[in-house]
Design an enzyme around this catalytic site. Sequence first.
Site, PDB file in Angstrom:
ATOM      1  N   LYS A  89      47.893  -5.043 -27.850  1.00  0.00           N
ATOM      2  CA  LYS A  89      47.095  -4.656 -26.561  1.00  0.00           C
ATOM      3  C   LYS A  89      46.828  -6.054 -25.854  1.00  0.00           C
ATOM      4  CE  LYS A  89      42.925  -5.235 -27.146  1.00  0.00           C
ATOM      5  NZ  LYS A  89      42.044  -6.410 -27.120  1.00  0.00           N
TER       6      LYS A  89
ATOM      7  N   THR B 114      38.804  -9.201 -25.934  1.00  0.00           N
ATOM      8  CA  THR B 114      39.839  -9.475 -24.923  1.00  0.00           C
ATOM      9  C   THR B 114      40.299  -8.331 -24.327  1.00  0.00           C
ATOM     10  OG1 THR B 114      40.721 -10.953 -26.606  1.00  0.00           O
ATOM     11  CG2 THR B 114      42.035 -10.510 -24.821  1.00  0.00           C
TER      12      THR B 114
ATOM     13  N   LYS C 294      41.688 -16.603 -22.320  1.00  0.00           N
ATOM     14  CA  LYS C 294      42.033 -15.952 -23.513  1.00  0.00           C
ATOM     15  C   LYS C 294      43.459 -15.228 -23.514  1.00  0.00           C
ATOM     16  CE  LYS C 294      42.017 -14.245 -27.598  1.00  0.00           C
ATOM     17  NZ  LYS C 294      41.114 -13.081 -27.912  1.00  0.00           N
TER      18      LYS C 294
END
Length: 293
Positions: free
Chosen positions: A243, A100, A175
Amino acid sequence: MLTQNTKIGFIGTGVMGKSMALNLLKAGYSVHVFNRTKEKAQELLNNGAVWKDSIKELSQEANVIISIVGYPKDVEEVYLGSGGIIENAKKGAYLIDMTTSKPSLAMQIFKKAKEKGLYSLDAPVSGGDIGAKNGTLAIMVGGEQEAFDTVFPIFEVMGSNIILQGKAGAGQHTKLSNQIAIASNMIGVCEAIAYAKKAGLDPVRVLDSITTGAAGSFSLSKLAPRMIEGDFAPGFYVKHFIKDMTIAIESAKELGLSTPGLELSLKLYQELAEKGEADSGTQALIKLFAATL
């Protein structure tokens, strides 16, 4: 056309990557692996994977190169750095980043790869350690149709919901949409469990009722039981979720979009990390709520 003799290079054998690579081995593919810590790849080596001492060495031999690493800076180093994939991959190789990461970085990698005669796809996944082990991950792909079609049999080994979302970067945008949906949902799951306990209910029995109704979600079905059992082992790290949410907020701001639910979730997870839970699974968020019970 790819065959069972296709050499797959796999970079990143952590919680997710190890299971994904293991499924490729079980499917009969020749898998060559590199990880910063060799010990984390030992199970794969025991099952027939071939160790490579560097990304350069791996890239020079593989027909398909898959990566799933930690952060955008790691992706940039792996693909664009000196001794990286694009500098060393064979012409015509397929590059699949399943980390990701930033949509803008995915587009940059695609452009650089194309200049070198390489095919690039951004293909982040969702489904956690369970999906990785069972080969049932959702795989969200950005890139060209022809490249997607060519590597689709490889995707099928690792996932069960595989969709080409659009051009380069579209997989990452998808995502981030996924992570935005999860972010607020995790708060709701924790509050639901805390409420059930405060009301004197058995939270396990409560889950039996609510997981099949309108409240149903992966987080409620798979992570809530871990919360109740006190199992905080990482299926997906708190630090990596932070993150992802940070990238999502940055991307949303670039699009001119307000995301208050996402911002609240990030704030809570940052508080959790500050309490020493960065390497715990995301279900450890319940600890912030359990303190009030």
